[in-house]
Structures are given as structure tokens and as C-alpha cells.
Motif scaffolding. Structure first.
Motif, PDB file in Angstrom:
ATOM      1  N   ASP A 127      68.800 -22.751  19.957  1.00 33.66           N
ATOM      2  CA  ASP A 127      67.679 -22.283  20.764  1.00 33.66           C
ATOM      3  C   ASP A 127      66.367 -22.893  20.292  1.00 33.66           C
ATOM      4  OD1 ASP A 127      69.517 -20.822  22.043  1.00 33.66           O
ATOM      5  OD2 ASP A 127      68.693 -18.855  21.560  1.00 33.66           O
ATOM      6  N   VAL A 128      65.534 -23.239  21.257  1.00 34.14           N
ATOM      7  CA  VAL A 128      64.179 -23.706  20.976  1.00 34.14           C
ATOM      8  C   VAL A 128      63.221 -22.610  21.421  1.00 34.14           C
ATOM      9  CG1 VAL A 128      62.428 -25.436  21.521  1.00 34.14           C
ATOM     10  CG2 VAL A 128      64.816 -26.110  21.296  1.00 34.14           C
ATOM     11  N   ARG A 129      62.306 -22.218  20.544  1.00 33.55           N
ATOM     12  CA  ARG A 129      61.368 -21.152  20.874  1.00 33.55           C
ATOM     13  C   ARG A 129      59.965 -21.740  20.992  1.00 33.55           C
ATOM     14  NH1 ARG A 129      61.832 -15.885  21.290  1.00 33.55           N
ATOM     15  NH2 ARG A 129      60.044 -14.513  21.007  1.00 33.55           N
ATOM     16  N   LEU A 130      59.357 -21.575  22.136  1.00 27.55           N
ATOM     17  CA  LEU A 130      58.000 -22.061  22.351  1.00 27.55           C
ATOM     18  C   LEU A 130      57.389 -21.277  23.501  1.00 27.55           C
ATOM     19  CD1 LEU A 130      57.926 -25.477  24.223  1.00 27.55           C
ATOM     20  CD2 LEU A 130      59.895 -23.987  24.169  1.00 27.55           C
ATOM     21  N   PRO A 131      56.078 -21.354  23.690  1.00 29.71           N
ATOM     22  CA  PRO A 131      55.442 -20.575  24.762  1.00 29.71           C
ATOM     23  C   PRO A 131      56.062 -20.849  26.121  1.00 29.71           C
ATOM     24  CG  PRO A 131      53.786 -21.446  23.295  1.00 29.71           C
ATOM     25  CD  PRO A 131      55.098 -22.071  22.873  1.00 29.71           C
ATOM     26  N   SER A 132      56.261 -19.777  26.880  1.00 24.07           N
ATOM     27  CA  SER A 132      56.876 -19.903  28.216  1.00 24.07           C
ATOM     28  C   SER A 132      55.788 -20.103  29.253  1.00 24.07           C
ATOM     29  CB  SER A 132      57.682 -18.637  28.537  1.00 24.07           C
ATOM     30  OG  SER A 132      56.858 -17.490  28.374  1.00 24.07           O
ATOM     31  N   ASP A 133      55.093 -21.217  29.153  1.00 17.51           N
ATOM     32  CA  ASP A 133      53.875 -21.429  29.949  1.00 17.51           C
ATOM     33  C   ASP A 133      53.956 -22.684  30.800  1.00 17.51           C
ATOM     34  OD1 ASP A 133      53.848 -23.246  27.893  1.00 17.51           O
ATOM     35  OD2 ASP A 133      51.936 -22.628  27.053  1.00 17.51           O
ATOM     36  N   ILE A 134      55.127 -22.952  31.377  1.00 17.62           N
ATOM     37  CA  ILE A 134      55.299 -24.128  32.222  1.00 17.62           C
ATOM     38  C   ILE A 134      54.795 -23.811  33.624  1.00 17.62           C
ATOM     39  CG2 ILE A 134      56.949 -25.759  33.198  1.00 17.62           C
ATOM     40  CD1 ILE A 134      58.758 -25.138  30.774  1.00 17.62           C
ATOM     41  N   VAL A 135      53.834 -24.580  34.095  1.00 20.70           N
ATOM     42  CA  VAL A 135      53.243 -24.378  35.420  1.00 20.70           C
ATOM     43  C   VAL A 135      53.684 -25.524  36.324  1.00 20.70           C
ATOM     44  CG1 VAL A 135      51.084 -24.347  36.723  1.00 20.70           C
ATOM     45  CG2 VAL A 135      51.245 -23.117  34.543  1.00 20.70           C
ATOM     46  N   LEU A 136      54.321 -25.195  37.444  1.00 22.82           N
ATOM     47  CA  LEU A 136      54.693 -26.195  38.447  1.00 22.82           C
ATOM     48  C   LEU A 136      53.654 -26.136  39.558  1.00 22.82           C
ATOM     49  CD1 LEU A 136      56.705 -28.316  39.490  1.00 22.82           C
ATOM     50  CD2 LEU A 136      57.948 -26.441  40.610  1.00 22.82           C
ATOM     51  N   VAL A 137      52.799 -27.136  39.621  1.00 21.50           N
ATOM     52  CA  VAL A 137      51.683 -27.141  40.563  1.00 21.50           C
ATOM     53  C   VAL A 137      52.151 -27.605  41.927  1.00 21.50           C
ATOM     54  CG1 VAL A 137      49.403 -28.118  41.081  1.00 21.50           C
ATOM     55  CG2 VAL A 137      50.016 -27.531  38.720  1.00 21.50           C
ATOM     56  N   ASP A 138      51.671 -26.896  42.947  1.00 16.91           N
ATOM     57  CA  ASP A 138      51.947 -27.209  44.346  1.00 16.91           C
ATOM     58  C   ASP A 138      50.596 -27.252  45.065  1.00 16.91           C
ATOM     59  OD1 ASP A 138      52.490 -26.742  47.226  1.00 16.91           O
ATOM     60  OD2 ASP A 138      54.551 -26.441  46.582  1.00 16.91           O
ATOM     61  N   THR A 139      50.422 -28.176  45.992  1.00 15.60           N
ATOM     62  CA  THR A 139      49.125 -28.310  46.656  1.00 15.60           C
ATOM     63  C   THR A 139      48.765 -27.101  47.511  1.00 15.60           C
ATOM     64  OG1 THR A 139      50.209 -29.488  48.485  1.00 15.60           O
ATOM     65  CG2 THR A 139      49.242 -30.817  46.719  1.00 15.60           C
ATOM     66  N   ARG A 140      49.740 -26.237  47.801  1.00 15.40           N
ATOM     67  CA  ARG A 140      49.480 -25.044  48.632  1.00 15.40           C
ATOM     68  C   ARG A 140      49.228 -23.793  47.809  1.00 15.40           C
ATOM     69  NH1 ARG A 140      54.969 -26.277  51.659  1.00 15.40           N
ATOM     70  NH2 ARG A 140      55.368 -26.699  49.455  1.00 15.40           N
ATOM     71  N   GLN A 141      49.217 -23.940  46.494  1.00  7.88           N
ATOM     72  CA  GLN A 141      49.045 -22.780  45.620  1.00  7.88           C
ATOM     73  C   GLN A 141      47.891 -23.042  44.649  1.00  7.88           C
ATOM     74  OE1 GLN A 141      52.674 -21.572  43.688  1.00  7.88           O
ATOM     75  NE2 GLN A 141      51.646 -20.188  42.263  1.00  7.88           N
ATOM     76  N   PHE A 142      47.120 -21.997  44.359  1.00  3.40           N
ATOM     77  CA  PHE A 142      45.936 -22.179  43.523  1.00  3.40           C
ATOM     78  C   PHE A 142      45.956 -21.337  42.249  1.00  3.40           C
ATOM     79  CE2 PHE A 142      44.851 -23.012  47.936  1.00  3.40           C
ATOM     80  CZ  PHE A 142      44.330 -24.283  47.854  1.00  3.40           C
ATOM     81  N   ASN A 143      46.739 -20.253  42.218  1.00  2.00           N
ATOM     82  CA  ASN A 143      46.798 -19.385  41.044  1.00  2.00           C
ATOM     83  C   ASN A 143      48.186 -19.424  40.420  1.00  2.00           C
ATOM     84  OD1 ASN A 143      44.080 -18.289  41.196  1.00  2.00           O
ATOM     85  ND2 ASN A 143      44.771 -17.161  43.003  1.00  2.00           N
ATOM     86  N   TYR A 144      48.221 -19.551  39.077  1.00  3.46           N
ATOM     87  CA  TYR A 144      49.477 -19.669  38.350  1.00  3.46           C
ATOM     88  C   TYR A 144      49.418 -18.828  37.085  1.00  3.46           C
ATOM     89  CZ  TYR A 144      49.766 -23.855  41.291  1.00  3.46           C
ATOM     90  OH  TYR A 144      49.767 -24.718  42.368  1.00  3.46           O
ATOM     91  N   ASN A 145      50.496 -18.081  36.812  1.00  3.89           N
ATOM     92  CA  ASN A 145      50.587 -17.339  35.563  1.00  3.89           C
ATOM     93  C   ASN A 145      50.937 -18.283  34.422  1.00  3.89           C
ATOM     94  OD1 ASN A 145      50.023 -14.933  36.829  1.00  3.89           O
ATOM     95  ND2 ASN A 145      52.145 -14.248  36.930  1.00  3.89           N
ATOM     96  N   ILE A 146      50.129 -18.232  33.371  1.00  4.19           N
ATOM     97  CA  ILE A 146      50.420 -19.034  32.180  1.00  4.19           C
ATOM     98  C   ILE A 146      51.308 -18.242  31.229  1.00  4.19           C
ATOM     99  CG2 ILE A 146      49.412 -20.202  30.184  1.00  4.19           C
ATOM    100  CD1 ILE A 146      46.933 -20.718  31.843  1.00  4.19           C
ATOM    101  N   GLY A 147      51.058 -16.939  31.090  1.00  2.00           N
ATOM    102  CA  GLY A 147      51.871 -16.109  30.209  1.00  2.00           C
ATOM    103  C   GLY A 147      51.065 -14.991  29.592  1.00  2.00           C
ATOM    104  N   SER A 148      51.767 -14.049  28.957  1.00  2.00           N
ATOM    105  CA  SER A 148      51.098 -12.904  28.330  1.00  2.00           C
ATOM    106  C   SER A 148      50.664 -13.260  26.907  1.00  2.00           C
ATOM    107  CB  SER A 148      52.039 -11.698  28.304  1.00  2.00           C
ATOM    108  OG  SER A 148      53.215 -11.998  27.579  1.00  2.00           O
ATOM    109  N   PHE A 149      49.684 -12.526  26.393  1.00  2.00           N
ATOM    110  CA  PHE A 149      49.147 -12.802  25.055  1.00  2.00           C
ATOM    111  C   PHE A 149      48.617 -11.519  24.442  1.00  2.00           C
ATOM    112  CE2 PHE A 149      45.854 -13.162  28.143  1.00  2.00           C
ATOM    113  CZ  PHE A 149      44.745 -12.601  27.560  1.00  2.00           C
ATOM    114  N   ARG A 150      48.357 -11.568  23.113  1.00  2.00           N
ATOM    115  CA  ARG A 150      48.003 -10.346  22.397  1.00  2.00           C
ATOM    116  C   ARG A 150      46.781 -10.498  21.494  1.00  2.00           C
ATOM    117  NH1 ARG A 150      54.021  -7.755  21.509  1.00  2.00           N
ATOM    118  NH2 ARG A 150      54.954  -8.861  23.248  1.00  2.00           N
TER     119      ARG A 150
END
Length: 276
Positions: A127-150
Motif C-alpha cells: 500500500d502507498v499512503r498519500l493525500p487523497s487529493d486528486i482533482v480531475l478537471v472538466d471544463t463544465r465544472q468549477f468546484n472540486y473537493n481537495i480533501g479534509s484536514f485538521r
């Protein structure tokens, strides 16, 4: 002779003692029936409960960082129906753009780095552990969740990768357990090379016919943007960026499809900025 000593209690004293006993019994009964209120006791959580005196089990909900991406072409909102012009003023259209931004972090004035919560990705070697912050950009979408933080620092800059993190090269796109964005079902999966690309373009080079070329751009670049910002405990922050697509396509020639790949590869990393 014997002296007889009588204990003479006043009626008022008897009543007071009885009242005290009743009050004590009532208090003990009430205490025995009261249950401690469960709730989220983590001040970093969105649902932190000030009235709770007992921690709940996995009930805390943490703020989510959101990317708001404004997509421009020559400072106007980009549209897939827009007619664009190459370096020789020949018209063409970009019918679709999809691409990946990942590996988000922010730093404070002391260069301390902060990331969103991490997740596990399965590789053949483990297993590889790293931030789950992959954003797939689409020209029809403007808001994307990057991930939770503390953690809620006062930051100085934002950093991210144009493309997938190199450590994810080991993830098998053909495994059933692989996340869709990393699998062969992903829009940026290049079936010709059997690998994940950073960008997929759909191009109409001749506006007189419905004929389209699909171009996959294989590249990776690290991007850093000055971004003074104060995170606030318990609240979802928005990272607001703008991408200028005219920079991406500044070197294209519609007669040579390879120029689209090369122009995006060479210029895309310079096209991102903080939204004013």
C-alpha cells in the motif's frame, strides 16, 4: 439513686434532619440516572460539540478544502464552442479538456508544509499512503473537493502537481480495486500507451466537418503560487485559482497535431494563478 437523663429533641430539628435526608436521597437518584452526553470533542472538527462531555466513536466531521477553478481563454470564460486561432490565424475548436491536478499542499512563512488527510492506494509492492487529493478537471465544472484536514495555519503559498504524483505510477489501472481516476476507465487513460496521461484534448481542426482528434499529453510539473490565507477552525476553506488556456495553446499549428501536445506540455504549468 439513678439519674435519668432525657434526650429532648425539638420538633423543628427533627423536620430539618428529615428534609436533609430527602434531599440527599433525591440527589443520589438524579445522579444515578444522568448519562454523560456524547459528541465530537475535537476542536478542529466542523461538528465540535461544546456541550458534550464524552467523546463519540468516529463521529467527528472535518472541514474540506475546495478548489474553485476559473477557466479562461484570453481573460474570457472558456467554452468548448468558442472558435480559437492558431499561430497562423487558422480557426479550430477545443471540444473537450480533461486533466489532473494533485498532491496539494500549503506552506506557512516558516516553510512548514500542510496537506489534507491521507488515503491508501494499492500497489503490487504494498500500500502507498498519500493525500487523497486528486482533482480531475472538466471544463463544465468549477468546484472540486481537495480533501479534509485538521490543522488551521496562516499560509503563505499553495503547491500542487500538474499530473499524477510519481509515487502512483505503481498503481495498476487494471485492478478492480483501483479508484476510477487511476483506472483504465479514467478519461485520461491512454489506451494506446496503456498508461495514465495528465491531459486529454478533443480537437476539431477543421470547422467545416465533424471530425475530431484526441490527444493525450504525458507530462508532470510542480506548481507553486503565492497565496496568503488564514484558515479558520471548523470552516471549509476555498482555494481560488484561475487557469488561462490561451497560454496552453500559444504554440499550436492546426496542420500539425503534435504541436498541441508540445504546446500544452511546455506552457501549461505557467498558466495558473491566484484568482483576484
Amino acid at each position: 439513686m439513678y439519674q435519668i437523663i432525657r434526650n429532648n429533641y425539638k420538633p423543628e430539628l427533627r423536620i430539618s434532619l428529615l428534609a436533609c435526608l430527602i434531599l440527599a436521597a433525591t440527589f443520589l437518584l438524579q445522579t444515578a440516572c444522568v448519562t454523560r452526553e456524547r459528541g465530537c470533542l475535537d476542536i478542529a472538527a466542523s461538528n465540535f460539540d461544546l456541550d458534550a462531555d464524552r467523546a463519540c466513536d468516529d463521529c467527528c466531521v472535518y472541514p474540506v478544502a475546495t478548489l474553485t477553478l476559473t477557466q479562461h481563454y484570453d481573460s474570457l470564460n472558456f467554452n468548448v464552442n468558442d472558435t480559437l486561432f492558431d499561430m497562423h490565424d487558422r480557426p479550430y475548436r477545443i471540444r473537450d479538456i480533461k486533466y489532473v491536478l494533485s498532491d496539494w499542499s500549503w506552506t506557512d512563512e516558516a516553510d512548514q508544509a500542510y496537506t489534507v488527510d491521507s488515503a491508501n492506494f494499492i500497489c503490487p509492492t504494498g500500500d502507498v499512503r498519500l493525500p487523497s487529493d486528486i482533482v480531475l478537471v472538466d471544463t463544465r465544472q468549477f468546484n472540486y473537493n481537495i480533501g479534509s484536514f485538521r490543522l488551521f495555519p496562516k499560509i503563505d503559498s499553495v503547491f500542487f502537481t500538474f499530473g499524477f504524483p510519481a509515487v502512483l505510477d505503481c498503481v495498476d489501472p487494471l485492478q478492480d480495486s483501483t479508484a476510477v481516476v487511476l483506472s483504465e476507465m479514467s478519461p485520461v487513460y491512454d489506451s494506446l500507451t496503456m498508461s495514465r496521461a495528465t491531459v486529454r484534448l478533443v480537437i476539431q481542426r477543421d470547422l467545416t466537418i465533424e471530425n475530431f482528434d484526441t490527444v493525450f499529453v504525458h507530462t508532470r510539473g510542480d506548481i507553486g503560487i503565492p497565496y496568503p490565507y488564514q484558515f479558520v477552525n471548523g470552516f471549509d476553506p476555498k482555494i481560488k485559482l484561475t487557469v488561462e488556456y490561451s497560454v496552453w495553446f500559444s504554440g499550436v499549428d492546426v496542420t500539425d497535431i503534435s504541436t498541441f501536445h508540445n504546446s500544452v506540455r511546455d506552457h501549461a504549468a505557467m498558466s495558473f494563478s491566484r484568482t483576484p
